[in-house]
Each structure stands twice: as C-alpha cells, then as structure tokens.
Design a protein around this motif. Structure first.
Motif, PDB file in Angstrom:
ATOM      1  N   THR A  17       0.819  -1.218   0.000  1.00  0.00           N
ATOM      2  CA  THR A  17       0.000   0.000   0.000  1.00  0.00           C
ATOM      3  C   THR A  17       0.850   1.264   0.000  1.00  0.00           C
ATOM      4  O   THR A  17       0.320   2.363  -0.180  1.00  0.00           O
ATOM      5  CB  THR A  17      -0.920   0.011   1.239  1.00  0.00           C
ATOM      6  OG1 THR A  17      -0.114  -0.041   2.428  1.00  0.00           O
ATOM      7  CG2 THR A  17      -1.853  -1.187   1.223  1.00  0.00           C
ATOM      8  N   PHE A  18       2.160   1.118   0.183  1.00  0.00           N
ATOM      9  CA  PHE A  18       3.040   2.280   0.196  1.00  0.00           C
ATOM     10  C   PHE A  18       3.159   2.850  -1.215  1.00  0.00           C
ATOM     11  O   PHE A  18       3.254   2.104  -2.195  1.00  0.00           O
ATOM     12  CB  PHE A  18       4.441   1.899   0.687  1.00  0.00           C
ATOM     13  CG  PHE A  18       4.540   1.669   2.167  1.00  0.00           C
ATOM     14  CD1 PHE A  18       3.428   1.353   2.934  1.00  0.00           C
ATOM     15  CD2 PHE A  18       5.764   1.748   2.808  1.00  0.00           C
ATOM     16  CE1 PHE A  18       3.530   1.123   4.299  1.00  0.00           C
ATOM     17  CE2 PHE A  18       5.890   1.523   4.162  1.00  0.00           C
ATOM     18  CZ  PHE A  18       4.760   1.208   4.912  1.00  0.00           C
ATOM     19  N   THR A  19       3.175   4.167  -1.290  1.00  0.00           N
ATOM     20  CA  THR A  19       3.549   4.792  -2.552  1.00  0.00           C
ATOM     21  C   THR A  19       5.054   4.621  -2.727  1.00  0.00           C
ATOM     22  O   THR A  19       5.772   4.260  -1.783  1.00  0.00           O
ATOM     23  CB  THR A  19       3.195   6.279  -2.559  1.00  0.00           C
ATOM     24  OG1 THR A  19       3.981   6.949  -1.562  1.00  0.00           O
ATOM     25  CG2 THR A  19       1.701   6.482  -2.275  1.00  0.00           C
ATOM     26  N   ASN A  20       5.555   4.901  -3.929  1.00  0.00           N
ATOM     27  CA  ASN A  20       6.994   4.798  -4.156  1.00  0.00           C
ATOM     28  C   ASN A  20       7.773   5.729  -3.232  1.00  0.00           C
ATOM     29  O   ASN A  20       8.834   5.365  -2.715  1.00  0.00           O
ATOM     30  CB  ASN A  20       7.326   5.112  -5.614  1.00  0.00           C
ATOM     31  CG  ASN A  20       6.905   3.988  -6.552  1.00  0.00           C
ATOM     32  OD1 ASN A  20       6.717   2.847  -6.124  1.00  0.00           O
ATOM     33  ND2 ASN A  20       6.745   4.316  -7.830  1.00  0.00           N
ATOM     34  N   GLU A  22       6.790   6.822  -0.247  1.00  0.00           N
ATOM     35  CA  GLU A  22       6.737   6.282   1.110  1.00  0.00           C
ATOM     36  C   GLU A  22       7.660   5.075   1.263  1.00  0.00           C
ATOM     37  O   GLU A  22       8.289   4.888   2.312  1.00  0.00           O
ATOM     38  CB  GLU A  22       5.305   5.875   1.455  1.00  0.00           C
ATOM     39  CG  GLU A  22       4.361   7.065   1.616  1.00  0.00           C
ATOM     40  CD  GLU A  22       2.921   6.620   1.789  1.00  0.00           C
ATOM     41  OE1 GLU A  22       2.123   7.409   2.334  1.00  0.00           O
ATOM     42  OE2 GLU A  22       2.588   5.479   1.359  1.00  0.00           O
ATOM     43  N   GLU A 159      11.426   4.099 -14.877  1.00  0.00           N
ATOM     44  CA  GLU A 159      10.272   3.410 -14.293  1.00  0.00           C
ATOM     45  C   GLU A 159      10.488   1.903 -14.268  1.00  0.00           C
ATOM     46  O   GLU A 159      10.133   1.230 -13.297  1.00  0.00           O
ATOM     47  CB  GLU A 159       9.008   3.747 -15.094  1.00  0.00           C
ATOM     48  CG  GLU A 159       7.745   3.133 -14.502  1.00  0.00           C
ATOM     49  CD  GLU A 159       6.507   3.510 -15.300  1.00  0.00           C
ATOM     50  OE1 GLU A 159       5.435   2.948 -15.016  1.00  0.00           O
ATOM     51  OE2 GLU A 159       6.614   4.353 -16.214  1.00  0.00           O
ATOM     52  N   THR A 163      10.576  -0.022 -10.507  1.00  0.00           N
ATOM     53  CA  THR A 163       9.520  -1.004 -10.230  1.00  0.00           C
ATOM     54  C   THR A 163      10.128  -2.376  -9.950  1.00  0.00           C
ATOM     55  O   THR A 163       9.728  -3.075  -9.011  1.00  0.00           O
ATOM     56  CB  THR A 163       8.537  -1.094 -11.406  1.00  0.00           C
ATOM     57  OG1 THR A 163       8.036   0.211 -11.709  1.00  0.00           O
ATOM     58  CG2 THR A 163       7.373  -2.008 -11.075  1.00  0.00           C
ATOM     59  N   ARG A 166      12.125  -2.225  -6.537  1.00  0.00           N
ATOM     60  CA  ARG A 166      11.254  -2.277  -5.354  1.00  0.00           C
ATOM     61  C   ARG A 166      10.696  -3.686  -5.147  1.00  0.00           C
ATOM     62  O   ARG A 166      10.689  -4.195  -4.012  1.00  0.00           O
ATOM     63  CB  ARG A 166      10.111  -1.275  -5.512  1.00  0.00           C
ATOM     64  CG  ARG A 166       9.069  -1.393  -4.399  1.00  0.00           C
ATOM     65  CD  ARG A 166       7.976  -0.368  -4.510  1.00  0.00           C
ATOM     66  NE  ARG A 166       6.907  -0.662  -3.553  1.00  0.00           N
ATOM     67  CZ  ARG A 166       5.901   0.155  -3.262  1.00  0.00           C
ATOM     68  NH1 ARG A 166       5.800   1.341  -3.870  1.00  0.00           N
ATOM     69  NH2 ARG A 166       4.979  -0.202  -2.382  1.00  0.00           N
TER      70      ARG A 166
END
Length: 650
Positions: A17-20, A22, A159, A163, A166
């Motif tokens: 649920t974290f944004t990038n 965060e 990007e 992605t 992460r």
C-alpha cells in the motif's frame, strides 16, 4: 504520521500500500551508503534516487562496466525449476539463447529491423515483476531479477528499473532466513535458495541496513556446501554428479558477483578447491557440451564450465583448458588445433569418499571414457567411445542362489584402482550374506580402443548333505583348501547395460557376438564366457532386449565369472573374430570355472588373453602357459606369441 523503518532486520506486514515515495522514505540505510542515495530516498524522489543509485554503482564499479545482460546466467539453473518454462522462454528469446542447437539445414531468419535493447528487455522486466510480486515463491525469477539489476540496471528506463528494484527488495526482505535442509529437494536447488540468493541479494542491496546478515548467511551456506560435497582433491560426491552443472552454477555466479563487488567469498583453500571442482567438471563435459551421467536431463554444462574456466584462468597450458577449448571448437564446427602428443597430467581420477571414478584414454575430444558412480545399490555407467556416448544408465544386476534372490547392498566400495599409460581399471565390491562377494570389474584400454567389464561372484557355500535346506548365507566347513563334499548350489545371474539414444544393437548372427551401431560409430561385443557358435548348447545367454544389452549366466558351485568385451578400434570392426574358454590349472590339476577362468579372443592379428582367479589358494595358476599369482590378468600377444601384460591385479 511516522513512517515505519524498513530494513533486512525489521518486518513490516505489508508494504504494497506504500507509494513509491513512502517506500523510499521507509528504508533504513547502511551507514556506508552514499549520501546522495540517502538524501534522494529521504525526499521520496524516485528520479533522483535512481540517478544516485546508478552513480554510486559507477563509483563502486558494480554497474555500467558489468555486461549488459538479460539475466541469462540464471538460465544455467533452468532445469532445476521445470515449472518456470514461461519465464525461461522469455529470457531466452531476449538473450538470443537457442532453444536447441540448429542443424546445418536450419532456415535463415527473415531480415527485420533490429529492436532496441529497452524494447527487447521490456517483456523480461514485466514477467519478472509479475513473478516476484506473486504470492508463490519464485526463486528463479528472483535470481534473474538480481542478475538483471546488478548487470543491466543502469540501462533500464527509470520506471522499469525502480519497479523491478522495489519488487525485488520486497521479496528479498521476506526470503526465508533459515537454511533448511530437505533431503527431498536437490542440493543444487537448496544451494540457490539458501546460499546464492541471500549472498548476491545482500550484495546488490548492500546499501540497505543489515544486508550484511544476508551476505554472511549466504556465504556460510555456499562454503559449507562446497566443502561437504567435494573430496579434498575437488572430486564431487556421486550424489551430485547427475546435476553437477546445476550444482556448480550458483557457486560460479556467486564468485563472479563477489569479484564485481570486491567482496571476499572464499578462503584461499576454498578457492583452490572450487578450481579443482571445475577441473573435474570439464573432464565430464562430453564433446557435444552435455554433462556425463545426467540421467536424461540433457544438461548443457558448457556455458557453466566455460565461465568457470575464465574465472580460474584455465588456458591452453592446462590439460583441462585445452580440452575445453577443443569441445568449444567441436561444437562450433571448427577444425581441431594440433596438440602435443604427450599427456601432461593423467585424465583419470577416482575417489573412495566420493564413490566416483573417471576412466579416460586421453585429453582429446575423441577420447574413450567411462564415468562410474557406486553410491547406490546399482552402479551407474556413462561410456563414450571415440568421443561418442553409447552406454548410459544403471548397470543392473540380479542374482539368485538356490531358491533365494540376493538383495543388493545400498552401495559398493572400491577395492582396487589402477591408472597407468596402458589402461585404467576399477574394481567395485559388494559383500552379501555369509561369505558371498560380488565384484564388478571395469577396464578401459588407453591405446587399443576396447572396454572390458565383468561381474565376479564368489564365496557361495557348498551345502553338506545334512543342510540342504540352509540359506545361501550358511557357514561352510573347510578342511585346508578343500571344501567337504556336499551339494553345489545353482547360481542364476543377469546383468543389463542400457544403450544411449541413437544406438542400435543386434545379436542375431551365426555367432553370439553382438554389434552396436550409431551415427559414425560401430562397436562389437563379445560375451567371452559363452561359447562362440550358436550350434553349441549352453544355459548362458547374451541378447538385446529393447535398448538393453542383457547377459545371463547359469552355473553351479562356489562362484561364476560373467565377462563382456567391447571393441571399437576402426581396424577391428570388420575382421574375423574367434574366442574360446581356456583351461586353467593349479599344481598340475584342472580347476573348475567357479575357482578360475581364462579366455582368448582373436581379432585379426590382435589377440587378448584374460584370466581371473575367483578363489585364493597358495599355488600359482596357469592359463595358456602363463603362470601367475595375480587375481586378474589382461594381456595381448606380441609378434612372437608371448603375452604382454596390459593389466595385472594382485
């Protein structure tokens, strides 16, 4: 709202649920991490972080100067994960890896505009992100993602990179920390998951706090596995031979990663040991690049051993390096280079601890060789002649004494090993009930292009008149060197040798000789213990069943000897052949075939004499005028008719 700390020592239930921004701000960084990386992460700027991350890799030397690959080195382990066929196909297409070797008649590809590197890698990145982010564990995908980030992350679009970065970090943080050992899982799979992934993952993400724990855990498992599964001379244990290239792959990839990051993985002794393992693996690489004793997996060991040879500096001055280059040239269809005729080092080796041996005539790609494991109830053979494999699989054995089927032991022990300029010889032994002993003999000639294999059964008791119902393991009453009169037990023996795919065997001529043929290959098989002419009745049998060579012997007494001789010398595949059983005497008396045997084979001008003593006495035995105390003798006749020994075993 405070953002929780994210490192390899803390557990956060769910970061999806974290944004990038965060996600970056939650990461706890190692104290040695770049200030630019930490500052960009603190601000939650993905673009600035990506730029700083790649800049830091250029400084440490782990980024742009690494090869720009698609994760193809992870494909060395593709057979270990058969469920990943989709991922393997995508990476193979991107990297240009052939699904199979193309023949000369392969159609030329149609000319098309070349795709850019980013266009080619996009399907790989997308598949890896989906695989890593799925609920199921996907070790091969994680391994490929680590390789792609390490070697080609700087070439990905911003990007794409973040992605994948992460998703990989998230999966790696949840990777099992315990090094669990499961006997049902192949050792190479455990080595990837418990050793390589933590070690390489810790290196790729070493700027994240507590990554050193992963590095230490992975290093410990890699070192432990290397030492525990190899002999002190580098011979791998028989239980990993069938998957040797799969087992070697994580060790070589981890070593390459350690050198890119400037981190010590091995001690000096361990690095030398791994280099010796690579030597052994190169010897087991067939001329077609496949590994010996692969049990149908079709493992292509050439990419792994080629990378390993470059890593350890094996050049033409090394026998193994010269052989590897010869294999590479053979696969590429190039003519072989001239090489020195002398043997710098012997190409054969044997290890009691590893329960494994390699018999080999020389270092050329056209060499004759036998690889044999004996850690199970049935030894396994992998035989090549003139560089072409023709026997592969379990050397099956059935033995019945009286009414009792003999149960085979769990493993065999090596009781004799000889290697000299004339021949390599190994003798394996299995002890049965009572005094029963079964020896399996394998001798490979270095110069005459033949293979001699046999089973020797001895120590079967003769039952006295009052104990006919006793089992085969009953005690035998002896008087000096003579056994008290009694009932001689019936022995029924059967062995099977499986031929390789593409080999065809026949045994339907006027004699009991067998013939094997394949692509540019011919061999003859002589069951020396069976009368040559079919008109002579015998309880023994040599036949072809399916793709197996089957040898059966029936006898009575204290033992039997069941030999086979394979000949593929180009000058002896068409000449007339005759063989017969010889009389063996001791102290002026003829001994029975359960005590001593001898055979003579004539192939044109070439003649062999073979003798075997099954029962020890204090007297020399004579066979064709050759007196000897030796247990096994193999000799050839010279131009004067004298026997010139090739092998003598005391």
């Amino acid at each position: 709202m405070s953002i929780p700390s994210l490192s390899f020592a803390t557990q956060i239930a769910d970061v999806t649920t974290f944004t990038n921004a965060e996600f970056l701000q939650a990461i706890e960084w190692d104290r040695n991490a770049s200030d630019a990386v930490k500052e960009a992460a603190r601000r939650g700027s993905v673009a600035a972080f990506t730029k700083a991350w790649h800049a830091n890799r250029r400084v440490t030397g782990a980024g742009p100067r690494a090869s720009a690959g698609y994760g193809e080195k992870s494909m060395w382990s593709r057979q270990a994960y058969p469920e990943e066929t989709g991922l393997v196909a995508i990476i193979s297409r991107a990297a240009g890896l052939p699904a199979k070797r193309a023949g000369n008649s392969a159609r030329r590809p149609v000319n098309k505009p070349a795709a850019t590197w980013q266009q080619t890698v996009q399907p790989v990145v997308g598949e890896l992100i989906d695989a890593i982010s799925s609920e199921e564990t996907r070790p091969l995908a994680l391994l490929a993602a680590l390789e792609l980030l390490d070697q080609s992350g700087h070439r990905l679009q911003g990007e794409q990179f973040f992605t994948l970065w992460r998703a990989t970090l998230t999966e790696l943080r949840n990777w099992p920390a315990a090094n669990l050992s499961d006997p049902t899982i192949p050792p190479d799979v455990l080595l990837v998951e418990n050793g390589e992934i933590p070690f390489v993952g810790g290196l790729v993400f070493r700027d994240v706090a507590n990554s050193v724990n992963l590095i230490k855990s992975g290093r410990k498992q890699l070192s432990k596995e290397l030492v525990e599964r190899t002999d002190t001379d580098g011979t791998p244990h028989a239980d990993i031979i069938s998957r040797l290239s799969l087992w070697l792959a994580p060790l070589i990839r981890s070593t390459l990663a350690s050198e890119r990051f400037g981190v010590t993985l091995w001690s000096d002794d361990q690095r030398q040991l791994l280099g010796n393992v690579v030597d052994r693996a190169i010897v087991l690489c067939r001329p077609d690049g496949r590994g010996a004793l692969a049990n149908g997996l079709g493992l292509d060991s050439l990419p792994v051993v080629s990378a390993a040879a470059g890593l350890f500096g094996l050049s033409l001055v090394h026998s193994t390096g010269a052989y590897l280059q010869a294999v590479q040239r053979a696969i590429a269809g190039k003519p072989q280079k001239r090489s020195r005729s002398e043997i710098a080092t012997m190409p054969s080796s044997q290890s009691d601890w590893a329960r494994f041996a390699v018999l080999r005539s020389d270092w050329s790609v056209n060499a004759d060789s036998v690889a044999i494991t004996h850690h199970r109830s049935l030894p396994q053979l992998d035989v090549t002649a003139l560089g072409r494999p023709f026997i592969h699989g379990d050397w099956a054995l059935k033995l019945k004494i009286g009414d009792a089927d003999i149960e085979l032991a769990d493993e065999w022990s090596c009781v004799c090993w000889q290697s000299d300029p004339d021949a390599d010889f190994i003798e394996l032994q299995m002890s049965g009930p009572g005094r029963l002993s079964v020896e399996r003999l394998v001798m490979l000639s270095r110069k005459e292009r033949f293979l001699f294999i046999a089973d020797s059964v001895s120590g079967i008791p003769i039952l006295n008149s009052g104990s006919r119902g006793r089992s085969a393991g009953s005690d035998v009453r002896l008087l000096g060197n003579r056994t008290l009169a009694g009932t001689r037990q019936r022995i029924e023996y059967e062995s099977r040798l499986p031929l390789c795919e593409g080999m065809v065997a026949t045994c339907a001529g006027p004699t009991r000789e067998g013939k094997i043929s394949g692509s540019r290959f011919k061999a003859r098989v002589f069951p020396l213990g069976i009368p040559q002419d079919r008109v002579l009745s015998t309880p023994h049998e040599f036949s072809v069943e399916g793709n197996d060579l089957v040898l059966k012997h029936v006898a009575e007494g204290e033992g039997l000897f069941a030999p086979l001789l394979f000949v593929w010398h180009p000058e002896r595949t068409r000449v007339d052949a005759t063989w017969r059983t010889l009389t063996v005497t001791e102290d002026g008396r003829v001994v029975g075939p359960d005590a001593g045997v001898g055979y003579r084979l004539k192939l044109g001008d070439f003649q062999l004499m073979i003798s075997r003593n099954l029962k020890k006495t204090g007297y020399a035995r004579a066979c064709l005028g050759h007196h000897t105390f030796n247990e096994t003798v193999v000799g050839k006749f010279d131009s004067n008719g004298d026997i010139e020994p090739i092998l003598m075993v005391e």
